[in-house]
Design a protein around this motif. Sequence first.
Motif, PDB file in Angstrom:
ATOM      1  N   PHE A   1       0.824  -1.202   0.000  1.00 44.82           N
ATOM      2  CA  PHE A   1       0.000   0.000   0.000  1.00 44.82           C
ATOM      3  C   PHE A   1       0.863   1.259   0.000  1.00 44.82           C
ATOM      4  O   PHE A   1       1.912   1.309   0.636  1.00 44.82           O
ATOM      5  N   VAL A   2       0.400   2.262  -0.723  1.00 45.63           N
ATOM      6  CA  VAL A   2       0.915   3.628  -0.587  1.00 45.63           C
ATOM      7  C   VAL A   2      -0.258   4.439  -0.063  1.00 45.63           C
ATOM      8  O   VAL A   2      -1.306   4.513  -0.703  1.00 45.63           O
ATOM      9  N   LEU A   3      -0.101   4.996   1.132  1.00 49.54           N
ATOM     10  CA  LEU A   3      -1.215   5.602   1.864  1.00 49.54           C
ATOM     11  C   LEU A   3      -0.959   7.076   2.128  1.00 49.54           C
ATOM     12  O   LEU A   3       0.096   7.454   2.637  1.00 49.54           O
ATOM     13  N   LYS A   4      -1.947   7.895   1.795  1.00 55.33           N
ATOM     14  CA  LYS A   4      -1.871   9.330   2.079  1.00 55.33           C
ATOM     15  C   LYS A   4      -2.563   9.629   3.403  1.00 55.33           C
ATOM     16  O   LYS A   4      -3.713   9.239   3.620  1.00 55.33           O
ATOM     17  N   TRP A   5      -1.835  10.301   4.287  1.00 51.73           N
ATOM     18  CA  TRP A   5      -2.399  10.781   5.550  1.00 51.73           C
ATOM     19  C   TRP A   5      -2.795  12.234   5.383  1.00 51.73           C
ATOM     20  O   TRP A   5      -1.976  13.072   5.012  1.00 51.73           O
ATOM     21  N   GLN A   6      -4.054  12.547   5.682  1.00 53.48           N
ATOM     22  CA  GLN A   6      -4.545  13.899   5.512  1.00 53.48           C
ATOM     23  C   GLN A   6      -4.901  14.490   6.878  1.00 53.48           C
ATOM     24  O   GLN A   6      -5.535  13.822   7.689  1.00 53.48           O
ATOM     25  N   PRO A   7      -4.510  15.740   7.134  1.00 50.07           N
ATOM     26  CA  PRO A   7      -4.874  16.350   8.421  1.00 50.07           C
ATOM     27  C   PRO A   7      -6.367  16.668   8.461  1.00 50.07           C
ATOM     28  O   PRO A   7      -7.001  16.846   7.420  1.00 50.07           O
ATOM     29  N   THR A   8      -6.916  16.753   9.660  1.00 52.66           N
ATOM     30  CA  THR A   8      -8.345  17.025   9.817  1.00 52.66           C
ATOM     31  C   THR A   8      -8.707  18.434   9.385  1.00 52.66           C
ATOM     32  O   THR A   8      -9.893  18.753   9.243  1.00 52.66           O
ATOM     33  N   ASN A   9      -7.699  19.285   9.138  1.00 52.57           N
ATOM     34  CA  ASN A   9      -7.981  20.631   8.634  1.00 52.57           C
ATOM     35  C   ASN A   9      -7.607  20.763   7.153  1.00 52.57           C
ATOM     36  O   ASN A   9      -7.330  21.872   6.671  1.00 52.57           O
ATOM     37  N   ALA A  10      -7.592  19.668   6.410  1.00 53.77           N
ATOM     38  CA  ALA A  10      -7.360  19.732   4.966  1.00 53.77           C
ATOM     39  C   ALA A  10      -8.425  20.629   4.329  1.00 53.77           C
ATOM     40  O   ALA A  10      -9.555  20.729   4.833  1.00 53.77           O
ATOM     41  N   LYS A  11      -8.070  21.281   3.230  1.00 53.69           N
ATOM     42  CA  LYS A  11      -8.974  22.269   2.636  1.00 53.69           C
ATOM     43  C   LYS A  11      -9.227  21.988   1.159  1.00 53.69           C
ATOM     44  O   LYS A  11      -8.335  21.530   0.432  1.00 53.69           O
ATOM     45  N   ASP A  12     -10.431  22.332   0.726  1.00 51.96           N
ATOM     46  CA  ASP A  12     -10.664  22.490  -0.701  1.00 51.96           C
ATOM     47  C   ASP A  12      -9.964  23.782  -1.123  1.00 51.96           C
ATOM     48  O   ASP A  12      -9.794  24.708  -0.314  1.00 51.96           O
ATOM     49  N   ASN A  13      -9.573  23.860  -2.399  1.00 49.18           N
ATOM     50  CA  ASN A  13      -8.863  25.050  -2.881  1.00 49.18           C
ATOM     51  C   ASN A  13      -9.668  26.327  -2.702  1.00 49.18           C
ATOM     52  O   ASN A  13      -9.102  27.418  -2.595  1.00 49.18           O
ATOM     53  N   SER A  14     -10.993  26.215  -2.686  1.00 51.32           N
ATOM     54  CA  SER A  14     -11.844  27.402  -2.550  1.00 51.32           C
ATOM     55  C   SER A  14     -11.891  27.925  -1.118  1.00 51.32           C
ATOM     56  O   SER A  14     -12.393  29.022  -0.874  1.00 51.32           O
ATOM     57  N   GLN A  15     -11.359  27.147  -0.162  1.00 48.04           N
ATOM     58  CA  GLN A  15     -11.411  27.506   1.257  1.00 48.04           C
ATOM     59  C   GLN A  15     -10.057  28.046   1.714  1.00 48.04           C
ATOM     60  O   GLN A  15      -9.025  27.419   1.488  1.00 48.04           O
ATOM     61  N   SER A  16     -10.076  29.187   2.383  1.00 47.13           N
ATOM     62  CA  SER A  16      -8.838  29.723   2.942  1.00 47.13           C
ATOM     63  C   SER A  16      -8.532  29.030   4.263  1.00 47.13           C
ATOM     64  O   SER A  16      -9.378  28.351   4.843  1.00 47.13           O
ATOM     65  N   GLY A  17      -7.303  29.208   4.731  1.00 49.70           N
ATOM     66  CA  GLY A  17      -6.915  28.630   6.017  1.00 49.70           C
ATOM     67  C   GLY A  17      -5.686  27.756   5.897  1.00 49.70           C
ATOM     68  O   GLY A  17      -5.429  27.146   4.863  1.00 49.70           O
ATOM     69  N   TYR A  18      -4.930  27.682   6.994  1.00 46.68           N
ATOM     70  CA  TYR A  18      -3.762  26.819   7.044  1.00 46.68           C
ATOM     71  C   TYR A  18      -4.198  25.352   7.130  1.00 46.68           C
ATOM     72  O   TYR A  18      -5.274  25.039   7.648  1.00 46.68           O
ATOM     73  N   THR A  19      -3.318  24.465   6.679  1.00 44.34           N
ATOM     74  CA  THR A  19      -3.530  23.027   6.869  1.00 44.34           C
ATOM     75  C   THR A  19      -2.280  22.422   7.503  1.00 44.34           C
ATOM     76  O   THR A  19      -1.199  23.016   7.455  1.00 44.34           O
ATOM     77  N   GLY A  20      -2.436  21.261   8.100  1.00 44.32           N
ATOM     78  CA  GLY A  20      -1.272  20.482   8.505  1.00 44.32           C
ATOM     79  C   GLY A  20      -0.566  19.920   7.281  1.00 44.32           C
ATOM     80  O   GLY A  20      -1.043  20.045   6.150  1.00 44.32           O
ATOM     81  N   ASN A  21       0.585  19.305   7.490  1.00 50.45           N
ATOM     82  CA  ASN A  21       1.332  18.689   6.397  1.00 50.45           C
ATOM     83  C   ASN A  21       0.642  17.416   5.911  1.00 50.45           C
ATOM     84  O   ASN A  21      -0.080  16.766   6.667  1.00 50.45           O
ATOM     85  N   THR A  22       0.901  17.064   4.664  1.00 53.14           N
ATOM     86  CA  THR A  22       0.463  15.781   4.121  1.00 53.14           C
ATOM     87  C   THR A  22       1.605  14.778   4.261  1.00 53.14           C
ATOM     88  O   THR A  22       2.754  15.100   3.954  1.00 53.14           O
ATOM     89  N   PHE A  23       1.281  13.569   4.730  1.00 53.38           N
ATOM     90  CA  PHE A  23       2.263  12.489   4.834  1.00 53.38           C
ATOM     91  C   PHE A  23       1.853  11.349   3.906  1.00 53.38           C
ATOM     92  O   PHE A  23       0.663  11.118   3.691  1.00 53.38           O
ATOM     93  N   VAL A  24       2.844  10.640   3.384  1.00 50.18           N
ATOM     94  CA  VAL A  24       2.585   9.477   2.543  1.00 50.18           C
ATOM     95  C   VAL A  24       3.451   8.327   3.043  1.00 50.18           C
ATOM     96  O   VAL A  24       4.665   8.488   3.226  1.00 50.18           O
ATOM     97  N   ASP A  25       2.830   7.178   3.287  1.00 46.47           N
ATOM     98  CA  ASP A  25       3.525   5.987   3.813  1.00 46.47           C
ATOM     99  C   ASP A  25       3.570   4.884   2.767  1.00 46.47           C
ATOM    100  O   ASP A  25       2.612   4.705   1.996  1.00 46.47           O
ATOM    101  N   GLY A  26       4.644   4.101   2.780  1.00 48.19           N
ATOM    102  CA  GLY A  26       4.704   2.821   2.079  1.00 48.19           C
ATOM    103  C   GLY A  26       4.518   1.711   3.102  1.00 48.19           C
ATOM    104  O   GLY A  26       5.275   1.650   4.078  1.00 48.19           O
ATOM    105  N   VAL A  27       3.521   0.849   2.918  1.00 47.81           N
ATOM    106  CA  VAL A  27       3.149  -0.145   3.930  1.00 47.81           C
ATOM    107  C   VAL A  27       2.959  -1.512   3.285  1.00 47.81           C
ATOM    108  O   VAL A  27       2.222  -1.648   2.307  1.00 47.81           O
ATOM    109  N   LYS A  28       3.610  -2.531   3.834  1.00 51.02           N
ATOM    110  CA  LYS A  28       3.426  -3.893   3.359  1.00 51.02           C
ATOM    111  C   LYS A  28       2.127  -4.476   3.925  1.00 51.02           C
ATOM    112  O   LYS A  28       1.557  -3.960   4.885  1.00 51.02           O
ATOM    113  N   LEU A  29       1.694  -5.586   3.344  1.00 48.23           N
ATOM    114  CA  LEU A  29       0.413  -6.182   3.729  1.00 48.23           C
ATOM    115  C   LEU A  29       0.417  -6.681   5.176  1.00 48.23           C
ATOM    116  O   LEU A  29      -0.641  -6.827   5.791  1.00 48.23           O
ATOM    117  N   ASP A  30       1.607  -6.914   5.742  1.00 50.72           N
ATOM    118  CA  ASP A  30       1.666  -7.338   7.142  1.00 50.72           C
ATOM    119  C   ASP A  30       1.770  -6.150   8.096  1.00 50.72           C
ATOM    120  O   ASP A  30       1.896  -6.320   9.309  1.00 50.72           O
TER     121      ASP A  30
END
Length: 636
Positions: A183-212
């Motif tokens: 799996f390649v998994l994107k972690w999104q912060p709870t304050n992620a935004k649509d482009n039409s919405q102003s405001g800061y967001t947390g960072n985006t993280f991406v993980d590589g994860v095996k099936l185990d």
Amino acid sequence: MQHPHPHPHPDPRPRPRGHRRRRVLLSALTVSTALVGAGLTTLATGDTAEAATARQVEKLDRGVVSVHTDAGNLVSWRWLGTDPGDVSFNVYRAGTKVNSTPVTGSTNYFHSGAPAQADYTVRAIVGGVEQADSVHAVQLRTGYKDVPISPPAGGTTPDGVAYTYEANDASVADLDGDGALDFVLKWQPTNAKDNSQSGYTGNTFVDGVKLDGTRLWRIDLGRNIRSGAHYTQFQAYDYDGDGKAEVAMKTADGTRDGTGAVIGSSSADHRNSSGYILSGPEFLTMFNGQTGKAMQSVDYVPARGTVSSWGDSYGNRVDRFLAGTAYLDGARPSVIMARGYYTRTVIAAWDWRNGTFTRRWTFDTTSSTNTGKGYDGQGNHSLSIADVDADGRDEIVYGAMTVDDNGNGLWTTRLGHGDAGHVGDLNPSRAGLEYFKVSESTGQPGSWMADARTGQILWQTASGADNGRGVAADIYAGSAGAEAWSASDTTLRSATGASLGREPSSINFLSWWDGDPVRELLDGTRVDKYGTSGDTRLLTASGVHSNNGTKATPALSGDILGDWREEVVWPTSNNTALRVYSTPVETTTKITTLLHDTMYRTALAWQNTAYNQPPHPSFFIGNGMPTAPRPTVYTP
């Protein structure tokens, strides 16, 4: 909302009379041997000869899965594109064969009365000779398997808003070359935004994860990549053919790769007081799939330039990104990275060979070649990749227009922007592929079906305003080919646009779940089967969440284990696991793993792009389908 050109005149490429989409039925095993060096073979199709280029695909293991029910275990496995057509199989539990005669007509076997923890392998029979054991079955002892994941630590934005993390979109690829998908998994912060919405967001993280649950790496995209559905489209695919997938993403100053190394300046902060990032360098980075190491970063194409040139000055339209993977030369995959769809659109195609990016071509609606031809303002919140003109090379279906494999415009309907589009063999009685799309513009058809080769409109529904959802698939055996439906229409429609009555209960995702080739409805955390008087619940997942708000999409849905039916992956409610569900229902239909149909495989790669859409194969799967074609493929 941008208003498209008022006159829906396609700009088609001439289509030869009597053209038929040829489907190559040659055993891929022969082709894979003959083509690794040459890349090309000629084979007979009726009384004409046709060149068929073998496509590079993943060298996968059998993908054996055991799904437990009260009655026993459904064991299923992959029929690989590199297997001969007449392969059969024996199923073993702890070294003892459980089937009385070889399994020939499918790639599944129901082992009645067996316990949840039974250990299975499968052995192929080729030319009468039994081959070695497969990998051991992945056990779904409760109907699902939990893959452990760990959320990044939350934080606080510069204006004092606290946030935590949720597991969002996922993809699959063989990151370490062991034949199993990771799996390649994107972690999104709870304050992620649509482009039409102003405001800061947390960072985006991406993980590589095996099936185990082993985490191979974690990439922190940093403060200079805003978080939301339209900012980070990641592509995981084996671009250079070394047997291990790479991961391509847009990066910026402060991105930290899987080894901890920083791209650009670690101290730079390009965020403005509204949380938008409208200055500073932008990169396209290729990461090593096994280690997460950044192997090369190049300038992102196109550069943002003047923000207002994309349609507004505050940063909504300039940062609308799409991404995909396409076989532009017919044999090997290239990375597609794009920017813009409301006004200007730029699409860049990149090859990754020998550790280096090379730009293959750039399509720009503002170039002298394309200006005034109706290509601007046609993009969707998603794209599709398909060989629409049957020349062996892939095109980019970009909303209401399509770009040819060589980077030239192929056609545009000038029908404008929309959310959802579906490319497939939606009407098998017609030659070639079809394209169903919904529109977001007042005065345009609410939805339409077109010939995917030319953009010629085959049928359309009444004009309306923002038609946000639409789906096309064979969900009803009572009508030939695929059906289509949308949010602003009141009826289910046939492949030719005729009314079929009751619309399904959802207008979202799809899944091949039960034993027949008719597809099911996937919405939120459930799977339903369509019926003319009401839908039947086949699966209700518990303890999980869907993603992306009202889009209610899974982390991933597709054929990732077992036979050709589709798994569904949702994050658990507490975001500590990816919960993988697989069908417990036996089937008598035998189809090569959809992972070796490159139109379907690239659809899994682009599924995470913006407003996620379900994957479709290059051929028709549904009621009354002919024998499924075999792919012409080779493995590295």
